[in-house]
Design an enzyme around this catalytic site. Structure first.
Site, PDB file in Angstrom:
ATOM      1  CD  GLU A  28      16.414   0.891 -18.017  1.00 51.39           C
ATOM      2  OE1 GLU A  28      16.934   0.504 -16.961  1.00 51.39           O
ATOM      3  OE2 GLU A  28      15.200   1.211 -18.101  1.00 51.39           O
ATOM      4  CG  ASP A  47      14.755  -2.786 -16.488  1.00 47.01           C
ATOM      5  OD1 ASP A  47      15.643  -2.157 -15.895  1.00 47.01           O
ATOM      6  OD2 ASP A  47      14.007  -3.604 -15.918  1.00 47.01           O
ATOM      7  CD  GLU A  80      11.550   2.908 -19.405  1.00 50.32           C
ATOM      8  OE1 GLU A  80      11.525   2.731 -18.183  1.00 50.32           O
ATOM      9  OE2 GLU A  80      10.829   3.730 -19.994  1.00 50.32           O
ATOM     10  CG  ASP A 103      13.176   5.836 -17.934  1.00 51.84           C
ATOM     11  OD1 ASP A 103      13.750   5.045 -17.163  1.00 51.84           O
ATOM     12  OD2 ASP A 103      12.200   6.541 -17.601  1.00 51.84           O
TER      13      ASP A 103
END
Length: 239
Positions: free
Chosen positions: A131, A58, A54, A128
Site C-alpha cells: 500500500e 490504502d 501506507e 502494508d
C-alpha cells in the site's frame, strides 16, 4: 528523507523496471520500503517510515478497486456484493502474496529486531508496504498510471472471488470431488521447516490415487488452502 546510495538507487530502478513503474522521485519510493521498526531504532520513532504512504495508498487502492467493481458488475448486483469482493481482494491475505511476487520482501528496510523475527515475510508488513508503494506512485505519477498498476494485479484477484463466490478452496474442492467420487479429499503434511517464528508448511492433497502438491504456506491452514486450489483448478480444467 535520507539520501539514497548508488547501490540502493540501482535496486529501486530495477524494481521499477520489473513492474513498469514510471517513478521519478526514487527517494519517495525508497521511503515506501522503510518499516517503522527502522525509524524507531535509528531516530527514536520519528516519522521517517512508510506509515503515511501506507495510509494514502490504502485509499487509492480502495478507490481503484471500487471503481472497477462498479463498472464491471451489472446493476443486478447489490452494494453488498461489491463490498464483499472488495474486502477480500484488498485484504492482507490477497496483497501479501502479490507483494512477495513483486520482490517487496527484498526491498524492505527494517530494524534489526524485526529482521531477526522474520519480519521480511510477515503478511501484514508485506501488505502494508504494498500500500505504501501505491501511495508513493500516486504522489509521483498521479492517479491514472497508479490505477493501471493496481488493476494489473487486483483484477485477477477479483476474478478468483467472482468465480468462487468467496468460498474457500477446501470447501470448493470437497463439493466438487464429492459430486464426482462420493468421497473426501485427504490432506497430508509433507514437511515443516524453519525456526518457530518463521515456519514453512508443505502440504499435499490426495484425491483417490492422485496427489496434488505439495503447496507451501506460513501455516498449515494456508498450505492446505493452496493445495486445495491447485487440485480444484486441475479438476475444473478437466471438466
Amino acid at each position: 528523507m535520507e539520501k539514497i546510495s548508488a547501490e540502493r538507487k540501482k535496486q529501486l530502478q530495477d524494481f521499477c523496471r520489473k513492474l513498469d513503474l514510471k517513478i521519478k522521485n526514487l527517494e519517495l519510493l525508497d521511503l515506501a520500503f522503510h518499516h517503522c521498526s527502522y525509524s524507531n531504532e535509528m531516530n527514536g520513532g520519528k516519522y521517517n517510515n512508510n506509515e503515511r504512504l501506507e495510509f494514502l495508498g490504502d485509499s487509492v487502492l480502495g478507490l481503484a478497486t471500487a471503481d472497477f467493481l462498479y463498472k464491471d458488475m451489472s446493476s443486478n448486483h447489490a452494494e453488498g456484493d461489491l463490498a464483499k469482493i472488495k474486502s477480500v481482494v484488498v485484504s492482507e491475505k490477497s496483497l501479501a502474496p502479490v507483494a512477495l511476487s513483486f520482490g517487496i520482501d527484498k526491498m524492505l528496510v527494517m530494524g534489526r529486531g524485526e529482521e531477526m523475527s522474520g519480519g521480511r515475510t510477515k503478511p501484514a508488513i508485506l501488505a502494508d508496504c504494498m500500500e505504501a508503494v501505491i501511495g508513493a506512485y500516486y504522489l509521483d505519477a498521479g492517479f491514472s498510471p497508479c490505477e493501471k498498476f493496481i488493476l494489473d494485479f487486483i483484477v485477477p484477484e477479483i476474478r478468483k472471488v467472482q468465480e468462487t463466490g468467496g468460498k474457500n478452496f477446501k470447501s470448493l474442492l470437497q463439493e466438487l470431488y464429492q459430486k464426482k467420487e462420493k468421497s473426501c479429499p485427504v490432506y497430508e503434511l509433507i514437511s515443516k521447516t524453519g525456526p518457530d517464528h518463521n515456519q514453512v508448511f508443505n502440504v499435499a492433497v490426495k484425491l483417490g490415487k492422485v496427489t496434488y502438491g505439495p503447496a507451501s504456506g506460513k501455516s498449515k491452514k494456508e498450505a492446505e488452502q493452496k493445495a486445495a486450489e491447485m487440485a480444484y483448478n486441475c479438476l475444473k480444467s478437466a471438466d
